[in-house]
Design a protein around this motif. Structure first.
Motif, PDB file in Angstrom:
ATOM      1  N   ARG A 108     -22.519   7.236  -0.886  1.00  0.00           N
ATOM      2  CA  ARG A 108     -22.052   6.040  -1.575  1.00  0.00           C
ATOM      3  C   ARG A 108     -22.853   5.827  -2.845  1.00  0.00           C
ATOM      4  NH1 ARG A 108     -20.478   0.340   1.333  1.00  0.00           N
ATOM      5  NH2 ARG A 108     -19.695  -0.713  -0.527  1.00  0.00           N
ATOM      6  N   HIS A 109     -22.139   5.523  -3.951  1.00  0.00           N
ATOM      7  CA  HIS A 109     -22.857   5.235  -5.194  1.00  0.00           C
ATOM      8  C   HIS A 109     -23.213   3.750  -5.259  1.00  0.00           C
ATOM      9  CE1 HIS A 109     -19.302   3.330  -6.864  1.00  0.00           C
ATOM     10  NE2 HIS A 109     -18.600   4.452  -6.874  1.00  0.00           N
ATOM     11  N   PRO A 110     -24.220   3.391  -6.024  1.00  0.00           N
ATOM     12  CA  PRO A 110     -24.615   1.976  -6.120  1.00  0.00           C
ATOM     13  C   PRO A 110     -23.456   1.130  -6.644  1.00  0.00           C
ATOM     14  CG  PRO A 110     -26.286   3.402  -7.077  1.00  0.00           C
ATOM     15  CD  PRO A 110     -25.088   4.264  -6.829  1.00  0.00           C
ATOM     16  N   ALA A 111     -23.226   0.001  -6.015  1.00  0.00           N
ATOM     17  CA  ALA A 111     -22.142  -0.894  -6.441  1.00  0.00           C
ATOM     18  C   ALA A 111     -22.539  -1.616  -7.721  1.00  0.00           C
ATOM     19  CB  ALA A 111     -21.834  -1.896  -5.350  1.00  0.00           C
ATOM     20  N   THR A 112     -21.742  -1.458  -8.765  1.00  0.00           N
ATOM     21  CA  THR A 112     -21.996  -2.136 -10.040  1.00  0.00           C
ATOM     22  C   THR A 112     -20.912  -3.150 -10.366  1.00  0.00           C
ATOM     23  OG1 THR A 112     -20.858  -0.371 -11.250  1.00  0.00           O
ATOM     24  CG2 THR A 112     -23.236  -0.138 -10.972  1.00  0.00           C
ATOM     25  N   GLU A 113     -19.827  -3.117  -9.625  1.00  0.00           N
ATOM     26  CA  GLU A 113     -18.700  -4.017  -9.860  1.00  0.00           C
ATOM     27  C   GLU A 113     -18.242  -4.609  -8.526  1.00  0.00           C
ATOM     28  OE1 GLU A 113     -17.317  -4.628 -12.928  1.00  0.00           O
ATOM     29  OE2 GLU A 113     -18.825  -3.340 -13.855  1.00  0.00           O
ATOM     30  N   GLU A 114     -17.562  -5.726  -8.604  1.00  0.00           N
ATOM     31  CA  GLU A 114     -16.984  -6.306  -7.397  1.00  0.00           C
ATOM     32  C   GLU A 114     -15.877  -5.400  -6.879  1.00  0.00           C
ATOM     33  OE1 GLU A 114     -14.780 -10.418  -5.891  1.00  0.00           O
ATOM     34  OE2 GLU A 114     -15.577 -10.255  -7.934  1.00  0.00           O
ATOM     35  N   ALA A 115     -15.901  -5.133  -5.591  1.00  0.00           N
ATOM     36  CA  ALA A 115     -14.908  -4.238  -5.005  1.00  0.00           C
ATOM     37  C   ALA A 115     -13.528  -4.879  -5.023  1.00  0.00           C
ATOM     38  CB  ALA A 115     -15.305  -3.878  -3.578  1.00  0.00           C
ATOM     39  N   LEU A 116     -12.495  -4.043  -5.141  1.00  0.00           N
ATOM     40  CA  LEU A 116     -11.111  -4.496  -5.078  1.00  0.00           C
ATOM     41  C   LEU A 116     -10.553  -4.196  -3.692  1.00  0.00           C
ATOM     42  CD1 LEU A 116      -9.865  -3.035  -8.489  1.00  0.00           C
ATOM     43  CD2 LEU A 116     -10.405  -5.424  -7.995  1.00  0.00           C
ATOM     44  N   PRO A 117      -9.709  -5.067  -3.156  1.00  0.00           N
ATOM     45  CA  PRO A 117      -9.119  -4.786  -1.842  1.00  0.00           C
ATOM     46  C   PRO A 117      -8.087  -3.663  -1.935  1.00  0.00           C
ATOM     47  CG  PRO A 117      -8.165  -6.780  -2.773  1.00  0.00           C
ATOM     48  CD  PRO A 117      -9.263  -6.367  -3.697  1.00  0.00           C
ATOM     49  N   SER A 118      -8.072  -2.790  -0.955  1.00  0.00           N
ATOM     50  CA  SER A 118      -7.130  -1.678  -0.901  1.00  0.00           C
ATOM     51  C   SER A 118      -6.457  -1.689   0.466  1.00  0.00           C
ATOM     52  CB  SER A 118      -7.860  -0.350  -1.131  1.00  0.00           C
ATOM     53  OG  SER A 118      -6.964   0.730  -1.151  1.00  0.00           O
ATOM     54  N   ARG A 119      -5.198  -2.079   0.493  1.00  0.00           N
ATOM     55  CA  ARG A 119      -4.484  -2.256   1.760  1.00  0.00           C
ATOM     56  C   ARG A 119      -3.644  -1.022   2.085  1.00  0.00           C
ATOM     57  NH1 ARG A 119      -4.778  -7.473   3.491  1.00  0.00           N
ATOM     58  NH2 ARG A 119      -5.476  -9.026   1.963  1.00  0.00           N
ATOM     59  N   VAL A 120      -3.676  -0.651   3.332  1.00  0.00           N
ATOM     60  CA  VAL A 120      -2.942   0.506   3.824  1.00  0.00           C
ATOM     61  C   VAL A 120      -1.639   0.052   4.471  1.00  0.00           C
ATOM     62  CG1 VAL A 120      -2.983   2.398   5.507  1.00  0.00           C
ATOM     63  CG2 VAL A 120      -5.029   1.867   4.161  1.00  0.00           C
ATOM     64  N   ARG A 121      -0.565   0.778   4.183  1.00  0.00           N
ATOM     65  CA  ARG A 121       0.712   0.547   4.847  1.00  0.00           C
ATOM     66  C   ARG A 121       0.881   1.585   5.962  1.00  0.00           C
ATOM     67  NH1 ARG A 121       4.432   0.570  -0.616  1.00  0.00           N
ATOM     68  NH2 ARG A 121       3.517  -1.256  -1.651  1.00  0.00           N
ATOM     69  N   ARG A 122       1.660   1.238   6.943  1.00  0.00           N
ATOM     70  CA  ARG A 122       1.897   2.192   8.026  1.00  0.00           C
ATOM     71  C   ARG A 122       2.618   3.440   7.506  1.00  0.00           C
ATOM     72  NH1 ARG A 122       0.538  -0.346  12.840  1.00  0.00           N
ATOM     73  NH2 ARG A 122       0.534  -2.622  12.749  1.00  0.00           N
ATOM     74  N   SER A 123       3.412   3.271   6.449  1.00  0.00           N
ATOM     75  CA  SER A 123       4.111   4.425   5.881  1.00  0.00           C
ATOM     76  C   SER A 123       3.162   5.367   5.136  1.00  0.00           C
ATOM     77  CB  SER A 123       5.210   3.953   4.917  1.00  0.00           C
ATOM     78  OG  SER A 123       4.664   3.171   3.869  1.00  0.00           O
ATOM     79  N   ASP A 124       1.905   4.951   4.946  1.00  0.00           N
ATOM     80  CA  ASP A 124       0.913   5.810   4.293  1.00  0.00           C
ATOM     81  C   ASP A 124       0.344   6.855   5.245  1.00  0.00           C
ATOM     82  OD1 ASP A 124       1.148   4.296   1.955  1.00  0.00           O
ATOM     83  OD2 ASP A 124      -0.555   3.000   2.454  1.00  0.00           O
ATOM     84  N   LEU A 125       0.619   6.709   6.542  1.00  0.00           N
ATOM     85  CA  LEU A 125      -0.019   7.553   7.547  1.00  0.00           C
ATOM     86  C   LEU A 125       0.703   8.888   7.708  1.00  0.00           C
ATOM     87  CD1 LEU A 125      -0.700   4.866  10.303  1.00  0.00           C
ATOM     88  CD2 LEU A 125      -2.090   5.450   8.306  1.00  0.00           C
ATOM     89  N   ASP A 126      -0.094   9.922   7.989  1.00  0.00           N
ATOM     90  CA  ASP A 126       0.473  11.236   8.290  1.00  0.00           C
ATOM     91  C   ASP A 126       0.625  11.380   9.807  1.00  0.00           C
ATOM     92  OD1 ASP A 126      -2.012  11.838   9.369  1.00  0.00           O
ATOM     93  OD2 ASP A 126      -2.676  13.037   7.667  1.00  0.00           O
TER      94      ASP A 126
END
Length: 240
Positions: A108-126
């Motif tokens: 992990r690199h040092p956090a320099t910015e506020e993280a953005l939320p990243s939401r997963v959809r069920r259709s993203d799954l293999d």
């Protein structure tokens, strides 16, 4: 795999296009993944081989055509190189290099910015229940667009193009209701390009890391351009 390339054809769709009527960057990965599945069917790639890294160079825009896309695949060791072409043309529109084999831990690199939320959809799954490698590229693209839009005063279509994307995969990314965190930072500002380093994380675990080179682009001339001083200053506001 034989020395000569293995060639597969993949159909194009209207939904493959972006706002500039070019094939969307993520779709190139769909083409490569479809061909890779055919290589498994052909017995040239094992079904149990894990993808540990994918790097793609975007060489020229690909427009919609009734002709299918051709994917020319060659393998040397763990690296599978796939060139995306249009049927009947020798021009290469993108080159995808997929490294097969065991995944390594991504630091992990040092956090320099506020993280953005990243939401997963069920259709993203293999079929394994994990987010597919192609969909992870899409999640990185979404986070990158939001990150850049928050830095620049103007983000008109065609102002930048993506020259290269390099993703290393760590732990599997599973579906969950809670969003993952997308961390972005500027790692380099050049005369005509900027490099963005992004990570998708779950708590302290890095699921994947992405390095993206974005190139200044002159839409009218259809050529790369130098970054303005204003652009460099805006990007530098989040640089290390």
């Amino acid at each position: 795999m034989p020395a000569d390339p293995t060639v597969h054809e993949v159909s194009m769709r209207w939904a493959d296009l972006d706002s500039l009527n070019h094939v969307n960057n993520v779709v190139y990965l769909d083409y490569a993944a479809e061909s890779r599945a055919m290589l498994v069917d052909d017995g040239l790639v094992r079904a149990d081989e894990q993808v540990s890294r994918i790097a793609i160079d975007f060489l020229r825009p690909l427009l919609l055509s009734p002709r299918p896309v051709q994917v020319w695949s060659t393998r040397e060791g763990d690296d599978l190189t796939q060139e995306i072409r249009s049927t009947g043309s020798a021009a290469v529109f993108a080159r995808v290099v997929t490294t097969l084999g065991a995944r390594s831990e991504v630091k992990r690199h040092p956090a320099t910015e506020e993280a953005l939320p990243s939401r997963v959809r069920r259709s993203d799954l293999d079929p394994t229940g994990s987010v597919s490698t192609t969909k992870m590229f899409e999640l990185f693209q979404e986070a990158r667009i939001l990150f850049v839009a928050g830095r620049l005063t103007s983000m008109s279509p065609g102002r930048f193009v993506v020259g290269r994307v390099d993703v290393s995969f760590g732990e599997p990314m599973l579906w969950r209701a809670e969003p993952y965190a997308a961390q972005n930072r500027i790692s380099r500002i050049g005369d005509s390009s900027v490099t963005i380093e992004s990570q998708l994380t779950a708590d302290d675990v890095v699921l994947a890391q992405c390095n993206t080179v974005m190139v200044g682009f002159d839409l009218e001339a259809q050529t790369s351009r130098r970054l303005s001083d204003e652009e460099k200053a805006e990007f530098a506001g989040s640089a290390d």
